[in-house]
Write a protein that holds these residues in place. Structure first.
Motif, PDB file in Angstrom:
ATOM      1  N   ASP A   1       0.838  -1.202   0.000  1.00 32.64           N
ATOM      2  CA  ASP A   1       0.000   0.000   0.000  1.00 32.64           C
ATOM      3  C   ASP A   1       0.866   1.243   0.000  1.00 32.64           C
ATOM      4  O   ASP A   1       2.057   1.204   0.285  1.00 32.64           O
ATOM      5  CB  ASP A   1      -1.065  -0.020   1.100  1.00 32.64           C
ATOM      6  CG  ASP A   1      -0.607   0.576   2.402  1.00 32.64           C
ATOM      7  OD1 ASP A   1       0.604   0.597   2.639  1.00 32.64           O
ATOM      8  OD2 ASP A   1      -1.462   1.024   3.178  1.00 32.64           O
TER       9      ASP A   1
ATOM     10  N   GLY B   1      -4.702   7.337   5.205  1.00 28.96           N
ATOM     11  CA  GLY B   1      -5.202   5.982   5.435  1.00 28.96           C
ATOM     12  C   GLY B   1      -4.742   5.013   4.360  1.00 28.96           C
ATOM     13  O   GLY B   1      -4.822   3.802   4.527  1.00 28.96           O
TER      14      GLY B   1
ATOM     15  N   PHE C   1      -3.264  -9.386   9.770  1.00 29.72           N
ATOM     16  CA  PHE C   1      -2.615  -8.526   8.790  1.00 29.72           C
ATOM     17  C   PHE C   1      -1.219  -8.274   9.327  1.00 29.72           C
ATOM     18  O   PHE C   1      -1.061  -7.735  10.406  1.00 29.72           O
ATOM     19  CB  PHE C   1      -3.458  -7.264   8.675  1.00 29.72           C
ATOM     20  CG  PHE C   1      -2.869  -6.046   7.993  1.00 29.72           C
ATOM     21  CD1 PHE C   1      -1.522  -5.861   7.737  1.00 29.72           C
ATOM     22  CD2 PHE C   1      -3.741  -5.031   7.616  1.00 29.72           C
ATOM     23  CE1 PHE C   1      -1.043  -4.708   7.126  1.00 29.72           C
ATOM     24  CE2 PHE C   1      -3.274  -3.868   7.008  1.00 29.72           C
ATOM     25  CZ  PHE C   1      -1.921  -3.709   6.778  1.00 29.72           C
TER      26      PHE C   1
ATOM     27  N   LYS D   1       1.084   4.955   1.416  1.00 30.91           N
ATOM     28  CA  LYS D   1       0.477   5.712   2.518  1.00 30.91           C
ATOM     29  C   LYS D   1       0.542   7.226   2.378  1.00 30.91           C
ATOM     30  O   LYS D   1      -0.288   7.931   2.934  1.00 30.91           O
ATOM     31  CB  LYS D   1       1.171   5.330   3.831  1.00 30.91           C
ATOM     32  CG  LYS D   1       0.844   3.913   4.294  1.00 30.91           C
ATOM     33  CD  LYS D   1       1.039   3.759   5.796  1.00 30.91           C
ATOM     34  CE  LYS D   1       0.474   2.452   6.311  1.00 30.91           C
ATOM     35  NZ  LYS D   1       1.384   1.318   6.136  1.00 30.91           N
TER      36      LYS D   1
ATOM     37  N   ARG E   1      -7.295  -7.380  11.408  1.00 32.57           N
ATOM     38  CA  ARG E   1      -8.340  -7.196  10.378  1.00 32.57           C
ATOM     39  C   ARG E   1      -7.644  -7.128   9.040  1.00 32.57           C
ATOM     40  O   ARG E   1      -6.413  -7.143   8.976  1.00 32.57           O
ATOM     41  CB  ARG E   1      -9.017  -5.854  10.663  1.00 32.57           C
ATOM     42  CG  ARG E   1      -7.905  -4.796  10.791  1.00 32.57           C
ATOM     43  CD  ARG E   1      -8.319  -3.399  10.751  1.00 32.57           C
ATOM     44  NE  ARG E   1      -7.178  -2.533  11.033  1.00 32.57           N
ATOM     45  CZ  ARG E   1      -6.346  -2.050  10.127  1.00 32.57           C
ATOM     46  NH1 ARG E   1      -6.533  -2.310   8.865  1.00 32.57           N
ATOM     47  NH2 ARG E   1      -5.319  -1.279  10.460  1.00 32.57           N
TER      48      ARG E   1
ATOM     49  N   ASN F   1      -2.101  -6.223  12.478  1.00 30.95           N
ATOM     50  CA  ASN F   1      -3.450  -5.686  12.615  1.00 30.95           C
ATOM     51  C   ASN F   1      -4.391  -6.879  12.682  1.00 30.95           C
ATOM     52  O   ASN F   1      -4.091  -7.940  12.127  1.00 30.95           O
ATOM     53  CB  ASN F   1      -3.821  -4.796  11.425  1.00 30.95           C
ATOM     54  CG  ASN F   1      -2.962  -3.536  11.369  1.00 30.95           C
ATOM     55  OD1 ASN F   1      -2.832  -2.832  12.367  1.00 30.95           O
ATOM     56  ND2 ASN F   1      -2.353  -3.274  10.241  1.00 30.95           N
TER      57      ASN F   1
ATOM     58  N   GLY G   1      -6.547  -5.033   5.535  1.00 32.98           N
ATOM     59  CA  GLY G   1      -6.108  -3.663   5.292  1.00 32.98           C
ATOM     60  C   GLY G   1      -7.028  -2.941   4.324  1.00 32.98           C
ATOM     61  O   GLY G   1      -7.744  -3.555   3.545  1.00 32.98           O
ATOM     62  N   ASP G   2      -6.964  -1.627   4.372  1.00 31.59           N
ATOM     63  CA  ASP G   2      -7.702  -0.786   3.447  1.00 31.59           C
ATOM     64  C   ASP G   2      -6.718   0.279   2.981  1.00 31.59           C
ATOM     65  O   ASP G   2      -6.239   1.029   3.826  1.00 31.59           O
ATOM     66  CB  ASP G   2      -8.896  -0.164   4.191  1.00 31.59           C
ATOM     67  CG  ASP G   2      -9.899   0.470   3.253  1.00 31.59           C
ATOM     68  OD1 ASP G   2      -9.594   0.594   2.052  1.00 31.59           O
ATOM     69  OD2 ASP G   2     -10.980   0.846   3.727  1.00 31.59           O
ATOM     70  N   PRO G   3      -6.339   0.337   1.750  1.00 31.35           N
ATOM     71  CA  PRO G   3      -6.964  -0.175   0.534  1.00 31.35           C
ATOM     72  C   PRO G   3      -6.418  -1.518   0.013  1.00 31.35           C
ATOM     73  O   PRO G   3      -6.667  -1.835  -1.156  1.00 31.35           O
ATOM     74  CB  PRO G   3      -6.656   0.918  -0.485  1.00 31.35           C
ATOM     75  CG  PRO G   3      -5.277   1.388  -0.106  1.00 31.35           C
ATOM     76  CD  PRO G   3      -5.224   1.257   1.395  1.00 31.35           C
ATOM     77  N   GLU G   4      -5.757  -2.312   0.849  1.00 34.28           N
ATOM     78  CA  GLU G   4      -5.239  -3.582   0.324  1.00 34.28           C
ATOM     79  C   GLU G   4      -6.359  -4.549  -0.054  1.00 34.28           C
ATOM     80  O   GLU G   4      -6.265  -5.267  -1.061  1.00 34.28           O
ATOM     81  CB  GLU G   4      -4.328  -4.264   1.346  1.00 34.28           C
ATOM     82  CG  GLU G   4      -2.986  -3.566   1.566  1.00 34.28           C
ATOM     83  CD  GLU G   4      -2.996  -2.668   2.781  1.00 34.28           C
ATOM     84  OE1 GLU G   4      -4.039  -2.031   3.040  1.00 34.28           O
ATOM     85  OE2 GLU G   4      -1.966  -2.607   3.471  1.00 34.28           O
TER      86      GLU G   4
HETATM   87  N1  GLY Z   1      -3.541   0.042   4.699  1.00 31.52           N
HETATM   88  C1  GLY Z   1      -3.140   0.000   6.042  1.00 31.52           C
HETATM   89  C2  GLY Z   1      -4.197  -0.324   6.995  1.00 31.52           C
HETATM   90  O1  GLY Z   1      -5.272  -0.775   6.650  1.00 31.52           O
HETATM   91  O2  GLY Z   1      -3.950  -0.175   8.183  1.00 31.52           O
END
Ligand code: GLY
Ligand code: AMP
Length: 424
Positions: free
Chosen positions: A218, A232, A275, A220, A293, A291, A295-298
């Motif tokens: 990603d 994000g 994650f 950032k 959960r 993490n 990822g976003d935007p992964e």
């Molecule tokens: N892309 C990083 C996150 O979701 O924390």
């Protein structure tokens, strides 16, 4: 089966898109969702931390599975809330219980976990207000740059990379004595700086078995060439060329297996996603963070590469037979370009009418910060849309996603035109 997704971002849009394709998916609900998720299911106006409301909705609508998108409800114990309720406890929640969510909820917990389980990570020590003086002395013995991390959730802002001793000592004082990041910085992890290139590795676990989902990278920073403020996430790419078979084998042997086995050995139940934020330091993987959960935007780049039935995989997590499930991954490349609001990540423009999404044919338009207002779709968040293209090679995927982002318009819109081009 009826499924409830919690969350409202691009990640949840990609989940909803993928789950809605499964023959096993009955009614799909997204709480609270966004303008895009209503294409795949029904939005429900409940906040992700309203556990009572979520519990009631789950029972009233015969929900068979709850998929938790963001970390906050997990760290606050939504899974425990379900387990503690006679009627809810048989309904599977995908996402760890409070203790497992500490892998993300507490940097100190995750560092200790990695040290106990011999998982490669940067050297670190944790300090509190009571041990501030020791912390200041410790800083003086460390090489620069040095990394300071607020222990708790700080909305992605709790990590500081300091280039001078004076700056590091000042920041440590502010974090510990002036609650710079609120309660989150009542403990601070001081960590060695790792030089390398980052990637995100995603694991699904039923607590015993695991599957490795497609990895992603990603982007950032807000500016092209990875400059400017942290966001994000401005885009993502999957697969990651430097994560070749040899590197991923090291990740599996040194990080994934010790993590899943460590959780089991320490009696920390874990049904959900892990994650793993990794630094590739000269071909050696080091864990930067966990993490609890996706990822976003992964996720927007990961989901389109999964060919298998994702509901079936989630059932494997819920039922503890993930080892019997099939995970087939496309060898195509997915690229995601995130479109943000003008001003983001600072104060940003809102309520701008979005047009042109109907002109995108070769990419997915995953919504993030959007809502429906009358006939219009308007922007409501900092990250507005995620445009994902799946193509035969990385160049085509990047070019298509970038070209399709340019087909969409709203006042003040911005997106990076260089996502992934460093990898070509
Ligand atoms: N892309 C990083 C996150 O979701 O924390
Ligand atoms: P985190 O909130 O843990 O994801 O950290 C935010 C970002 O800070 C990471 O994505 C890295 O880019 C950077 N970072 C965190 N820890 C380190 C480290 N030990 N060395 C270098 N960069 C780091």
């Amino acid at each position: 089966m009826n499924i409830l997704i919690l969350g409202s971002g691009g990640r949840e849009s990609a989940f909803a898109w993928k789950l809605s394709q499964s023959p096993k998916c009955g009614q799909l609900f997204i709480a609270p969702g966004n303008a895009g998720t209503s294409q795949y299911g029904q939005n429900v106006n409940i906040r992700v931390t309203d556990f009572e409301g979520i519990g009631r909705f789950t029972l009233d609508n015969a929900i068979d599975l709850v998929l938790v998108g963001p970390e906050e409800p997990l760290v606050k114990g939504i899974h425990n809330f379900f387990l503690a309720d006679e009627q809810l406890k048989s309904i599977p929640v995908i996402g760890p219980q409070r203790e497992g969510a500490q892998l993300e909820g507490s940097k100190d917990f995750s560092k200790e976990f990695m040290f106990r389980n011999h998982i490669p990570t940067a050297a670190s020590k944790t300090f509190t207000q009571d041990t501030l003086q020791d912390g200041l002395k410790y800083l003086a013995t460390q090489s620069l740059p040095i990394v300071l991390k607020a222990d708790g959730l700080a909305a992605g802002k709790g990590v500081l990379i300091c280039t001078t001793l004076e700056e590091a000592q000042l920041e440590l004082i502010e974090m510990l004595t002036e609650a710079k990041f609120g309660e989150a910085s009542s403990k601070v992890v001081i960590e060695q700086f790792l030089q390398g290139i980052e990637l995100s590795v995603f694991v699904m676990s039923d607590g015993v078995n695991y599957k490795v989902l497609p990895e992603a990278k990603d982007y950032k920073r807000i500016g092209e060439g990875d400059t400017g403020l942290n966001t994000g996430g401005m885009g993502s790419v999957s697969p990651v060329p430097f994560a070749d078979a040899a590197f991923m084998q090291k990740v599996t042997d040194r990080v994934i297996i010790p993590t899943v086995d460590g959780l089991k050995k320490e009696n920390i139940p874990y049904k959900g996603f892990i994650f793993i934020g990794l630094m590739n330091c000269d071909g050696e993987p080091y864990v930067i963070e966990y993490n609890c959960r996706m990822g976003d935007p992964e996720t927007e780049s990961v989901m389109p590469r999964i060919k298998s039935d994702f509901v079936d995989l989630l059932l494997g997590v819920a039922e503890g037979n993930l080892n019997e499930k099939e995970l087939i991954i496309s060898d195509k490349t997915a690229a995601t370009v995130v479109m943000v609001a003008g001003g983001y990540p600072g104060e940003y423009l809102k309520n701008k009418v979005i047009t042109g999404t109907e002109n995108v044919h070769e990419s997915h338009v995953f919504h993030a910060g959007t809502s429906i207002q009358g006939e219009d779709i308007i922007s409501t968040g900092g990250r507005v849309l995620a445009i994902t293209s799946l193509q035969d090679n990385m160049f085509e995927a990047l070019q298509q996603a970038t070209a399709d982002a340019a087909r969409v318009y709203y006042d003040g819109m911005y997106f990076r035109k260089d996502i992934g081009f460093d990898l070509l």
